[in-house]
Design an enzyme around this catalytic site. Structure first.
Site, PDB file in Angstrom:
ATOM      1  N   GLU A 172      -4.913 -37.589 -29.689  1.00  0.00           N
ATOM      2  CA  GLU A 172      -5.399 -38.721 -30.217  1.00  0.00           C
ATOM      3  C   GLU A 172      -4.202 -39.813 -30.288  1.00  0.00           C
ATOM      4  OE1 GLU A 172      -7.638 -36.762 -34.008  1.00  0.00           O
ATOM      5  OE2 GLU A 172      -5.574 -36.472 -34.106  1.00  0.00           O
TER       6      GLU A 172
HETATM    7  C1  TNX Z   1      -7.577 -33.525 -35.202  1.00  0.00           C
HETATM    8  S1  TNX Z   1      -7.197 -31.197 -33.232  1.00  0.00           S
HETATM    9  C2  TNX Z   1      -6.235 -33.362 -34.934  1.00  0.00           C
HETATM   10  C3  TNX Z   1      -5.367 -33.222 -36.124  1.00  0.00           C
HETATM   11  C4  TNX Z   1      -6.105 -33.077 -37.426  1.00  0.00           C
HETATM   12  C5  TNX Z   1      -7.060 -32.288 -37.397  1.00  0.00           C
HETATM   13  C6  TNX Z   1      -7.987 -32.292 -38.747  1.00  0.00           C
HETATM   14  C7  TNX Z   1      -6.070 -32.073 -33.150  1.00  0.00           C
HETATM   15  C8  TNX Z   1      -5.171 -31.996 -31.686  1.00  0.00           C
HETATM   16  N1  TNX Z   1      -5.706 -33.031 -33.861  1.00  0.00           N
HETATM   17  O1  TNX Z   1      -4.344 -34.156 -36.058  1.00  0.00           O
HETATM   18  O2  TNX Z   1      -5.305 -32.697 -38.413  1.00  0.00           O
HETATM   19  O3  TNX Z   1      -8.134 -33.069 -36.526  1.00  0.00           O
HETATM   20  O4  TNX Z   1      -9.075 -31.321 -38.687  1.00  0.00           O
END
Ligand code: TNX
Length: 519
Positions: free
Chosen positions: A341
Site C-alpha cells: 500500500e
Molecule cells: C491492509 S494487508 C493492510 C494493513 C491493514 C489491513 C486491515 C496489508 C498488507 N495491508 O495495513 O491493517 O488491510 O485489514
C-alpha cells in the site's frame, strides 16, 4: 515398571525445555475415539482398531532412545509435563536393543521412515504401548499434539481433577500439505506484550502451525529496539492507535519470544514494513523524510500516506542497521520488508527500492518476503511473495518463486464474522468460519499452482483490537480452520466433518481460557 529391562535408567533434566499452555478453567470434552475423534487438523490417515484403549496412569513411562538428543528429550518432556501428575513427569532412556516395559510411551526418531515425510509422524496405540515415530523432532512434536487432542480436555488444565486419561487403540499416519502454516500478529497498531505473544505461540502449537509473523512496524508504532538507532523504539514506539502508551520489545525480549517459539517448532518471522506504513519511523529520524521534517506520531487508522525518502542515500544506512540488527537475533531464514500500500511513490521508485532492499536482506543472510505488491520488481526466486489480494504474484510463480497465501477475503482474521461482530473491519467482506475453511490455496490464484504455494498464513491486523482477548475473539475459531487448510490435503477436507470436530474443540479451548468468537 520393570527397572531391570530399562537400566540404566536416566531421568533427564527437562526444566529448561518444558513449556505448556497456560490455562484457567477445567472443562471435560466428549470422549475421543472411534470414528468420532476430534483431531484438528485432520490427519492424513486415521484408523481405530477396536474399543480397546491405552490408559495413562502412574505406571505409564515415557521413553526416548539413548543418544536421541536434547530436542527429542525436550519433546518427550513436553509430553511428560502434559500428562503429569497422571504419570511421573520423567523421561527415561532406552538402551540400544533394550525392551520397553509394559505401559510405555516410546518417542523415536527414524530418519529413514518414508511413510510420514519430513514433518510427519506415525502413531501406533495398543493397550500396552504407544509408539510415536517421526523422521524429525518437528514430526515428533506434531505427533505429541495428536496424542494431546486424543486425550480429554482435562489435560489442558493443571488443576483439573485427572479423569481417566485414555487413548483409543489404533494407528495414525500423518504429514502436512504445506510447509508454511502461519499466523501474523499486528503488534504495531496495538501493542501486545511478551506473555500475550507466548500465549498465541502455545495456541498455534496445538494446531500444528509453525510460523508466527510479527508485524513489528507501521505508521502507528515501531515495536522493536534497534540499538544503533534508539529513537525508532523510543519515539516510534511511544504510542498506538487511539493514543495509548504503545511499547516495544527489547532485543532480549524478542530473543525470548524466538526461543520460546522454537521450543514449540514455531519460527518467528519479523516484518519491518517499508517504504510505506512508516510514519513511526519518519517521526523518529528526520533524515528518513524528503523534507527532513519529522511528522508527529500517528494514532489514526488511515493507510497509504507515508513513505521513506527512497531517492535519498541517507536512508539506507538506517535501513541497513535495522535489517542487520534484527537479522542477527532471528535464527529463521526470513526477513519481511512489508512493501504494501504505497501510494506516494511512482512504480519505478517503488520497484527500485524493493530491489535494493532485496540486496540488503540477502547481504544479511536472509531471504526477503514482501506483500504481493513487490511481485513486479526484479525478484530472485528465493524471495517469497505474500499474496493478500488478487495481485500479480503469478509473475513470481512464473519465475520459480514461492507464494504465501493470505487472501483477505478468506483468512483475514481482522474481518468481522458478520454484520453483528463488534470488533474488526469489513473492507474485504465478512469472513465466517466456513469462509476461512472452504477454499483451496492451490487453485485460488490463476498461475499460482500447488507447487508454487509455500503455504498459508492468516494475518490479524489490530486497528480495532486492544486487549489480547480482542485478538483471541477474532482469531478463534477461524485460525483453527486455517490450520486445517494448511495441513490437511484438500480431498480429505469437508465442512461437515470439520464443524463436528471443531465442536469437540470447544471444551479444550474453554479449558485453555481462550476467548473464542463465534462458529
Ligand atoms: C491492509 S494487508 C493492510 C494493513 C491493514 C489491513 C486491515 C496489508 C498488507 N495491508 O495495513 O491493517 O488491510 O485489514
Amino acid at each position: 515398571m520393570n527397572i531391570q529391562r530399562t537400566l540404566p535408567l536416566v531421568v533427564l533434566v527437562l526444566a529448561a525445555c518444558t513449556a505448556r499452555p497456560p490455562a484457567t478453567a477445567p472443562l471435560p470434552l466428549p470422549r475421543a475415539g472411534g470414528a468420532g475423534h476430534g483431531i484438528i487438523p485432520l490427519p492424513a490417515s486415521v484408523r481405530f482398531d477396536s474399543a480397546q484403549t491405552f490408559v495413562v496412569d502412574t505406571l505409564t513411562t515415557i521413553h526416548v532412545d539413548r543418544g536421541a538428543g536434547t530436542v527429542v528429550e525436550c519433546v518427550a518432556g513436553y509430553l511428560a509435563t502434559m500428562l503429569a501428575p497422571a504419570l511421573k513427569a520423567e523421561v527415561q532412556e532406552l538402551a540400544p536393543g533394550g525392551s520397553l516395559p509394559a505401559k510405555a510411551i516410546h518417542l523415536r526418531i527414524d530418519s529413514a521412515n518414508a511413510a510420514a515425510g519430513a514433518e510427519g509422524y506415525e502413531l501406533t496405540i495398543t493397550p500396552g504401548t504407544v509408539t510415536l515415530v517421526a523422521r524429525t523432532t518437528a514430526g515428533l512434536f506434531y505427533g505429541v499434539q495428536t496424542i494431546r487432542q486424543l486425550l480429554p480436555a482435562s489435560v489442558e488444565h493443571p488443576a483439573a481433577l485427572k479423569r481417566l486419561l485414555t487413548l483409543p487403540a489404533g494407528r495414525i499416519v500423518d504429514s502436512p500439505r504445506f510447509e508454511w502454516r502461519g499466523m501474523m500478529l499486528d503488534v504495531s497498531r496495538h501493542f501486545l506484550g511478551v506473555s500475550d505473544i507466548k500465549r498465541f505461540v502455545d495456541l498455534l502449537a496445538l494446531y500444528k502451525m509453525n510460523r508466527l509473523h510479527l508485524h513489528l512496524s507501521d505508521d502507528q508504532g515501531w515495536r522493536i529496539e534497534i540499538k544503533s538507532r534508539p529513537e525508532l523504539a523510543n519515539i516510534g514506539g511511544s504510542t498506538q492507535v487511539g493514543g495509548g502508551r504503545g511499547g516495544y520489545f527489547t532485543q532480549a525480549e524478542y530473543s525470548e519470544i524466538v526461543a520460546y517459539a522454537a521450543r514449540q517448532f514455531i519460527m518467528i518471522v519479523p516484518e519491518i514494513d517499508m517504504p510505506g506504513h512508516t510514519n513511526a519511523a519518519l517521526a523518529s529520524y528526520p533524515e528518513l523524510n524528503c523534507n527532513k521534517v519529522p511528522p508527529p506520531v500517528y494514532t489514526g487508522i488511515r493507510v497509504g500516506f507515508s513513505a521513506v525518502c527512497v531517492d535519498s542515500a541517507v536512508i539506507y544506512p538506517i535501513l541497513e542497521d535495522v535489517v542487520r540488527e534484527i537479522s542477527a537475533i532471528t535464527p529463521g531464514p526470513y526477513f519481511h520488508i512489508g512493501g504494501d500500500e504505497v501510494k506516494t511513490l511512482t512504480p519505478v521508485q517503488y520497484r527500485r527500492f524493493v530491489e535494493r532492499m532485496q540486496g540488503i536482506v540477502n547481504a544479511n543472510g536472509k531471504r526477503m518476503i514482501g506483500w504481493g505488491e513487490i511481485a513486479p520488481a526484479q525478484l530472485l526466486p528465493s524471495t517469497v511473495v505474500q499474496s493478500w489480494i488478487k495481485d500479480s504474484s503469478a509473475v513470481h510463480a512464473a519465475r520459480g518463486g514461492k507464494v504465501i497465501m493470505s487472501p483477505a477475503k478468506k483468512i483475514y482474521l481482522d474481518m468481522k464474522y458478520d454484520s453483528s461482530t463488534v470488533l474488526g473491519l469489513s473492507w474485504a467482506g465478512f469472513n465466517q468460519v466456513r469462509t476461512s475453511y472452504d477454499w483451496n490455496p492451490g487453485t485460488f490464484i490463476q498461475g499460482v499452482g500447488e507447487s508454487s504455494v509455500l503455504g498459508v498464513e492468516a494475518p490479524l491486523w489490530s486497528e480495532t483490537l486492544v486487549k489480547v482477548e480482542d485478538f483471541e475473539s477474532m482469531a478463534f475459531p477461524r485460525l483453527i480452520a486455517v490450520a486445517e487448510v494448511g495441513w490437511t490435503r484438500g480431498v480429505l477436507m469437508g465442512w461437515e466433518g470439520f464443524q463436528r470436530r471443531l465442536g469437540m474443540q470447544a471444551g479444550r479451548l474453554a479449558a485453555l481460557g481462550v476467548n473464542s468468537g463465534r462458529r
